[in-house]
Design a protein around this motif. Structure first.
Motif, PDB file in Angstrom:
ATOM      1  N   PHE A   1       0.825  -1.209   0.000  1.00 31.91           N
ATOM      2  CA  PHE A   1       0.000   0.000   0.000  1.00 31.91           C
ATOM      3  C   PHE A   1       0.863   1.264   0.000  1.00 31.91           C
ATOM      4  CE2 PHE A   1      -2.223   3.461   2.124  1.00 31.91           C
ATOM      5  CZ  PHE A   1      -3.434   3.481   1.449  1.00 31.91           C
ATOM      6  N   GLY A   2       1.744   1.353   0.999  1.00 33.15           N
ATOM      7  CA  GLY A   2       2.519   2.580   1.166  1.00 33.15           C
ATOM      8  C   GLY A   2       3.664   2.722   0.198  1.00 33.15           C
ATOM      9  N   GLY A   3       4.221   1.599  -0.246  1.00 30.77           N
ATOM     10  CA  GLY A   3       5.366   1.662  -1.144  1.00 30.77           C
ATOM     11  C   GLY A   3       5.010   1.519  -2.602  1.00 30.77           C
ATOM     12  N   PHE A   4       3.881   0.876  -2.919  1.00 29.09           N
ATOM     13  CA  PHE A   4       3.486   0.663  -4.316  1.00 29.09           C
ATOM     14  C   PHE A   4       2.360   1.605  -4.736  1.00 29.09           C
ATOM     15  CE2 PHE A   4       0.741  -1.614  -7.429  1.00 29.09           C
ATOM     16  CZ  PHE A   4       1.622  -1.566  -8.506  1.00 29.09           C
ATOM     17  N   VAL A   5       1.242   1.572  -4.010  1.00 29.49           N
ATOM     18  CA  VAL A   5       0.076   2.360  -4.405  1.00 29.49           C
ATOM     19  C   VAL A   5       0.320   3.858  -4.223  1.00 29.49           C
ATOM     20  CG1 VAL A   5      -2.364   2.816  -3.950  1.00 29.49           C
ATOM     21  CG2 VAL A   5      -1.504   0.463  -3.909  1.00 29.49           C
ATOM     22  N   THR A   6       0.769   4.243  -3.036  1.00 27.43           N
ATOM     23  CA  THR A   6       0.888   5.673  -2.731  1.00 27.43           C
ATOM     24  C   THR A   6       1.879   6.418  -3.627  1.00 27.43           C
ATOM     25  OG1 THR A   6       0.272   5.233  -0.436  1.00 27.43           O
ATOM     26  CG2 THR A   6       1.278   7.360  -0.899  1.00 27.43           C
ATOM     27  N   PRO A   7       3.124   5.913  -3.845  1.00 27.95           N
ATOM     28  CA  PRO A   7       4.031   6.657  -4.733  1.00 27.95           C
ATOM     29  C   PRO A   7       3.516   6.775  -6.169  1.00 27.95           C
ATOM     30  CG  PRO A   7       5.255   5.100  -3.405  1.00 27.95           C
ATOM     31  CD  PRO A   7       3.809   4.779  -3.217  1.00 27.95           C
ATOM     32  N   THR A   8       2.790   5.759  -6.632  1.00 27.00           N
ATOM     33  CA  THR A   8       2.218   5.839  -7.980  1.00 27.00           C
ATOM     34  C   THR A   8       1.210   6.984  -8.059  1.00 27.00           C
ATOM     35  OG1 THR A   8       2.486   3.452  -8.285  1.00 27.00           O
ATOM     36  CG2 THR A   8       0.963   4.571  -9.762  1.00 27.00           C
ATOM     37  N   ILE A   9       0.329   7.055  -7.048  1.00 23.90           N
ATOM     38  CA  ILE A   9      -0.645   8.147  -6.989  1.00 23.90           C
ATOM     39  C   ILE A   9       0.058   9.486  -6.825  1.00 23.90           C
ATOM     40  CG2 ILE A   9      -2.532   9.127  -5.633  1.00 23.90           C
ATOM     41  CD1 ILE A   9      -3.327   6.232  -4.933  1.00 23.90           C
TER      42      ILE A   9
END
Length: 410
Positions: free
Chosen positions: A353-361
């Protein structure tokens, strides 16, 4: 061999090992302005590079961490992981396209994933109870802070400026290969005493991830991990580019500020953990998580580099909390045969969540609305993590023993 002798030797080797995991992982963040200029990359692609490595790290940490718990010895897997991520970091210097860089970073994430769960399970079992929080904090936070965030920025930026960013990647593999030899030569694996305190005997041996998640502390640590890693990865991925493009700082000034973050990472990494041995895990988490929420605002609103340096040091306290929710609290909650599984689960879901989803967003939002928005995203992550911290159950041996004595007296 005396237990303290082995404990200290293990601490030193794993300190170096996890420190160079972050030296290699963060190398791209510090070198991205140089890489982007040659390969014509944008902020969305920077976010995808960070996200892809984090996704691979998440899957690898959760699966290989559980696999390591089933092995009689975890040393072999740890040695292979360190060798692999070192060589793959060097391979990043050979890329000619965004896709090839993405592939190498993903493979590096797979190699790095099991290093923390295995290292912390070894530390938890070898540590004396009065030093457990300190030892785990030194490995989990101070090591990557010193090696990955204090030493890495000036060293990598200097090499990139004088010899090119490709050479900086090539040379980054040498320390890791030396550390792999030290692990093979000196680290042993034998189960120590149960590190948990006050754990309900009926819940000591969860055999599946769903069983682990039924434990309140483990579930909360998973959720805290999601939002705290959002805070961390967003800051560490975008701050170098933010400082150079929005604040208009020179590469040298950017490197100095990143080093200040690294010094804070290193110092708070062991201070928060050591304090938690005295005042309890939960109070330490609450106090320093509140402080961490202000760090992105300092980067956003302070325009003087001389003022920014001490302020980011005073507010970049969150990495000290990482040790507590990602290692110490779960290690004191579950059975020793499940420590690597629990740590891998917490790290894996958090990275997803924090390392994959958030930086992409964040990368997409930065291209649409400007880089300043990433600081608001980072701050929101630590605020939510702070709120969740209030629901944790205390696990510090000194505090649990005191509570037991008080109940017994009543």
């Amino acid at each position: 061999m005396k237990i303290n002798t082995y404990e200290n030797r293990l601490l030193l080797i794993l300190f170096l090992g996890f420190g160079f995991v972050f030296f290699d992982r963060l190398a791209l963040s510090f070198l991205f302005p140089f890489v982007a200029a040659e390969l014509k990359l944008n902020n969305t692609q920077l976010g995808l590079l960070s996200s892809t490595l984090a996704l691979a790290w998440a899957i690898s940490g959760a699966t290989l961490g559980a696999y390591a718990d089933k092995k009689e010895s975890k040393k072999g897997l740890l040695v292979l992981s360190v060798i692999a991520f070192s060589l793959l970091s060097a391979a990043s210097g050979m890329v000619t396209t965004f896709v090839s860089l993405l592939v190498f970073r993903a493979m590096m994430g797979i190699a790095e994933g099991p290093v923390l769960p295995i290292s912390q399970s070894l530390i938890a079992e070898a540590s004396t109870p009065s030093r457990r929080g300190l030892n785990m904090g030194l490995v989990n936070a101070s090591a990557p802070g010193l090696i990955g965030a204090v030493l890495a920025p000036p060293v990598l930026i200097w090499m990139a400026t004088h010899y090119g960013w490709r050479t900086a990647f090539y040379l980054s593999c040498i320390p890791g290969l030396i550390i792999a030899f030290l692990i093979w030569k000196f680290v042993q694996h034998k189960r120590g005493a149960h590190p948990s305190a006050g754990v309900d005997p009926e819940t000591k041996r969860p055999s599946e991830y769903m069983a682990l998640l039924k434990n309140r502390n483990i579930l909360l640590c998973v959720l805290i991990s999601c939002f705290y890693i959002s805070w961390f990865i967003t800051l560490i991925s975008f701050t170098p580019t933010f400082l150079m493009t929005v604040k208009k700082f020179s590469p040298e000034t950017m490197g100095s500020i990143m080093s200040s973050l690294g010094f804070a990472w290193m110092i708070w990494g062991f201070v928060v953990s050591a304090l938690s041995d005295k005042i309890g895990r939960k109070p330490a988490m609450i106090i320093f998580s509140i402080l961490a929420s202000f760090c992105p605002m300092v980067l956003l609103y302070v325009n003087s580099a001389s003022a920014m340096l001490p302020l980011v040091f005073l507010t970049y306290t969150g990495l000290g909390c990482f040790t507590l929710f990602m290692a110490t609290i779960p290690a004191e909650t579950v059975h020793p045969s499940q420590i690597a599984s629990a740590l891998g689960l917490i790290m894996g879901v958090g990275e997803l969540f924090g390392g994959f989803v958030t930086p992409t967003i964040a990368g997409f939002a930065a291209d649409q609305y400007g880089l300043s928005i990433v600081m608001w995203i980072a701050s929101a992550g630590s605020v939510i993590a702070t709120i969740l911290t209030f629901f944790l159950k205390e696990t510090a041996p000194s505090k649990v023993a005191t509570q037991f004595q008080e109940r017994h007296a009543i």
